[in-house]
Design a protein around this motif. Sequence first.
Motif, PDB file in Angstrom:
ATOM      1  N   PHE A  85       4.232 -39.810 -16.465  1.00 12.15           N
ATOM      2  CA  PHE A  85       4.566 -38.438 -17.247  1.00 12.15           C
ATOM      3  C   PHE A  85       6.044 -38.139 -17.551  1.00 12.15           C
ATOM      4  O   PHE A  85       6.880 -38.251 -16.585  1.00 12.15           O
ATOM      5  CB  PHE A  85       3.623 -37.478 -16.330  1.00 12.15           C
ATOM      6  N   LEU A  86       5.937 -37.472 -18.665  1.00 10.61           N
ATOM      7  CA  LEU A  86       7.473 -37.302 -19.115  1.00 10.61           C
ATOM      8  C   LEU A  86       7.760 -36.357 -18.195  1.00 10.61           C
ATOM      9  O   LEU A  86       9.211 -36.318 -17.585  1.00 10.61           O
ATOM     10  CB  LEU A  86       7.409 -36.506 -20.430  1.00 10.61           C
ATOM     11  N   ASP A  87       6.928 -35.303 -17.712  1.00 14.70           N
ATOM     12  CA  ASP A  87       7.506 -34.293 -16.561  1.00 14.70           C
ATOM     13  C   ASP A  87       6.539 -34.526 -15.436  1.00 14.70           C
ATOM     14  O   ASP A  87       5.527 -34.393 -15.739  1.00 14.70           O
ATOM     15  CB  ASP A  87       7.760 -32.933 -16.990  1.00 14.70           C
ATOM     16  N   GLN A  88       7.281 -35.108 -14.287  1.00 21.18           N
ATOM     17  CA  GLN A  88       6.209 -35.411 -13.201  1.00 21.18           C
ATOM     18  C   GLN A  88       5.298 -34.271 -12.945  1.00 21.18           C
ATOM     19  O   GLN A  88       4.098 -34.589 -12.264  1.00 21.18           O
ATOM     20  CB  GLN A  88       6.815 -36.104 -12.075  1.00 21.18           C
ATOM     21  N   ILE A  89       5.575 -33.342 -12.801  1.00 18.36           N
ATOM     22  CA  ILE A  89       4.790 -32.125 -12.390  1.00 18.36           C
ATOM     23  C   ILE A  89       3.710 -32.040 -13.302  1.00 18.36           C
ATOM     24  O   ILE A  89       2.488 -31.503 -12.781  1.00 18.36           O
ATOM     25  CB  ILE A  89       5.593 -30.698 -12.534  1.00 18.36           C
TER      26      ILE A  89
ATOM     27  N   PRO B  37      12.608 -48.957 -16.474  1.00 11.72           N
ATOM     28  CA  PRO B  37      11.688 -48.789 -15.396  1.00 11.72           C
ATOM     29  C   PRO B  37      11.099 -47.293 -14.836  1.00 11.72           C
ATOM     30  O   PRO B  37      11.857 -46.620 -14.878  1.00 11.72           O
ATOM     31  CB  PRO B  37      12.338 -49.446 -14.116  1.00 11.72           C
ATOM     32  N   LEU B  38       9.990 -47.294 -14.612  1.00  9.56           N
ATOM     33  CA  LEU B  38       9.470 -45.875 -14.106  1.00  9.56           C
ATOM     34  C   LEU B  38      10.068 -45.461 -12.992  1.00  9.56           C
ATOM     35  O   LEU B  38      10.470 -46.179 -11.980  1.00  9.56           O
ATOM     36  CB  LEU B  38       7.988 -45.963 -13.998  1.00  9.56           C
ATOM     37  N   PRO B  39      10.514 -44.294 -12.727  1.00  6.19           N
ATOM     38  CA  PRO B  39      11.247 -43.631 -11.648  1.00  6.19           C
ATOM     39  C   PRO B  39      10.062 -43.578 -10.363  1.00  6.19           C
ATOM     40  O   PRO B  39       8.910 -43.898 -10.686  1.00  6.19           O
ATOM     41  CB  PRO B  39      11.602 -42.115 -12.006  1.00  6.19           C
ATOM     42  N   GLU B  40      10.663 -43.239  -9.273  1.00  4.70           N
ATOM     43  CA  GLU B  40       9.814 -43.075  -8.364  1.00  4.70           C
ATOM     44  C   GLU B  40       8.803 -41.775  -8.216  1.00  4.70           C
ATOM     45  O   GLU B  40       9.376 -40.872  -9.061  1.00  4.70           O
ATOM     46  CB  GLU B  40      10.643 -42.942  -7.101  1.00  4.70           C
TER      47      GLU B  40
ATOM     48  N   PRO C 111      -3.355 -41.268 -15.393  1.00 12.46           N
ATOM     49  CA  PRO C 111      -2.209 -42.229 -15.369  1.00 12.46           C
ATOM     50  C   PRO C 111      -1.245 -42.321 -14.069  1.00 12.46           C
ATOM     51  O   PRO C 111      -1.424 -41.165 -13.337  1.00 12.46           O
ATOM     52  CB  PRO C 111      -1.753 -41.792 -16.632  1.00 12.46           C
ATOM     53  N   PRO C 112      -0.564 -43.078 -13.849  1.00 13.46           N
ATOM     54  CA  PRO C 112       0.563 -43.110 -12.809  1.00 13.46           C
ATOM     55  C   PRO C 112       1.275 -41.846 -13.004  1.00 13.46           C
ATOM     56  O   PRO C 112       1.782 -41.535 -14.011  1.00 13.46           O
ATOM     57  CB  PRO C 112       1.209 -44.420 -12.715  1.00 13.46           C
ATOM     58  N   GLN C 113       1.742 -41.158 -12.068  1.00  5.20           N
ATOM     59  CA  GLN C 113       2.464 -40.088 -11.813  1.00  5.20           C
ATOM     60  C   GLN C 113       3.899 -40.271 -12.425  1.00  5.20           C
ATOM     61  O   GLN C 113       4.120 -39.445 -13.473  1.00  5.20           O
ATOM     62  CB  GLN C 113       2.782 -39.680 -10.379  1.00  5.20           C
TER      63      GLN C 113
END
Length: 246
Positions: free
Chosen positions: A208-212, A163-166, A203-205
Amino acid sequence: MRRTGKRGARGEVLAKSGEPPRASLYTEITDRIIADLERGCVPWVKPWGRAKASLGLPKNAVTGRSYSGINILILWGAVIERGYAGQYWLTFWQALWLGGNVRKGEHGTTIVHADRFIPKDEKERAREEEAEPRAVPFLKRFTIFNVAQCDGLPEHLYGQPEPLPERAIIPQAEALIRASGADIRIGGDRAFYMPVRDFIQLPPQPAFLDQINYYRTALHELGHWTGHPTRLARDFSGSFGTKAYA
């Protein structure tokens, strides 16, 4: 069979005179990445909305070692393009060694191994001249397969999507984006600005591989957004990579 072609400056074997030159690995891989860039996909920042695999580095299913260098981009691209659910890869023979097999008709992904070696005559020259031998760089191709292309492998290798993280919110960036007043729509697996309809798609944050990189991408698209006729009236006629596009 012994190869008789000459070696190029980068260590690749060149075709004999009169034969068409062999495809350069450097050129082949560079062209592949440029093609991704021209489609608006930045491999090292690419959101993973289309990918079913968990976020992380691709690994060899037998050794557990992560692939490195350009191979990471190659394998990430394959996972995204083909929708594989796992990040484990192996060779044809490694699949057999694990008690499984590559399914008939499956096509592998080519990766490369870069190294150096010292030819025998160079060792002799260095010994005679009491000098340091010069190593010759080379690239070697390998074909590997994702575990999703195989049957009969150990169950733990068939990973399931995580699942995707927060969201990792950066308040200052959120405030800047909000203050712009831009119409930003979240969803899908592409990031772009649509001049005709004047909105930004992201895309949803957490995808992304690195949310920054969500914020970096958002601010990049905001740069295009400022070029709308009602704002800075910039020229949108150029394609990706041109001065007009930038």
